[in-house]
Scaffold this active site. Sequence first.
Site, mmCIF file in Angstrom:
data_model
loop_
_atom_site.group_PDB
_atom_site.id
_atom_site.type_symbol
_atom_site.label_atom_id
_atom_site.label_comp_id
_atom_site.label_asym_id
_atom_site.label_seq_id
_atom_site.Cartn_x
_atom_site.Cartn_y
_atom_site.Cartn_z
ATOM 1 N N CYS A 1 0.842 -1.198 0.000
ATOM 2 C CA CYS A 1 0.000 0.000 0.000
ATOM 3 C C CYS A 1 0.883 1.257 0.000
ATOM 4 C CB CYS A 1 -0.991 -0.041 1.163
ATOM 5 S SG CYS A 1 -2.344 1.166 1.011
ATOM 6 N N HIS B 1 -3.765 -5.026 0.453
ATOM 7 C CA HIS B 1 -3.260 -5.492 1.747
ATOM 8 C C HIS B 1 -3.337 -7.023 1.809
ATOM 9 C CE1 HIS B 1 -2.908 -1.618 3.888
ATOM 10 N NE2 HIS B 1 -3.842 -1.255 3.017
ATOM 11 N N GLU C 1 -2.228 -8.991 4.019
ATOM 12 C CA GLU C 1 -2.491 -9.429 5.392
ATOM 13 C C GLU C 1 -3.968 -9.359 5.763
ATOM 14 O OE1 GLU C 1 -2.147 -4.972 5.835
ATOM 15 O OE2 GLU C 1 -1.302 -6.528 4.546
#
Length: 226
Positions: free
Chosen positions: A81, A182, A184
Amino acid sequence: MTRIAVVDYGAGNLVSIEQALTRVGADVVIVRDPAGLDGAHALIVPGVGAAAPAMDRLRSAGLVEPILAWIAADRPFLGICLGLQLLFEGSDEDDATTLAVIAGRTTILRAAPTLPHIGWNQVDRTRDHPLFEGIAPGADFYFVHSYVGEPRDDGIAVARTTHGAPFVSAIARANVLGVQFHPERSGDDGLRLLANFVALAGAGNPTRANGPTTRAGAPARATVSA
């Protein structure tokens, strides 16, 4: 075990990143100063927010030059990001000068139906790359952003996503990798991408297909409009 250094400069969801990397078998170290890089096999710069304060915090921590030296040494690097956006020469968001590793600039999403762009969206690969091994073409990943890096060399793009207009959502140039989404927060496919990065870092060689790297002169699933 592959040690992954994750930079903490007050602009990232470190708990989620650390948990995801640990789950895929990495030895994670949170880095707040240059000494934290010692012994690491790969470096991740995450982040959300604006470029200017992010750069200020990196400078205050004494991390700008070590990050640039890491990349110049052709060591495995992943920007997530804002961490991807910081690789470019500057940002239109606050006219910040950024790391200038990648020729190009961070600009606002063009023709976006909503800003920020928040939610799941399709990531369409433009070429094969081991970072996406085992991930279906057009898989969805989770985004939270209003700005995006626009590389001058379109050849470094690995994937594109559409939110109004298409934008580059993943790049790769030698050992420098970056994703606008993202991983994660992106469920099983995000974990697979991080596992791929850890495996590549353990091998010491994410990709050499584009030559040496030099400095340039999950939340609830929801549909995102595209």
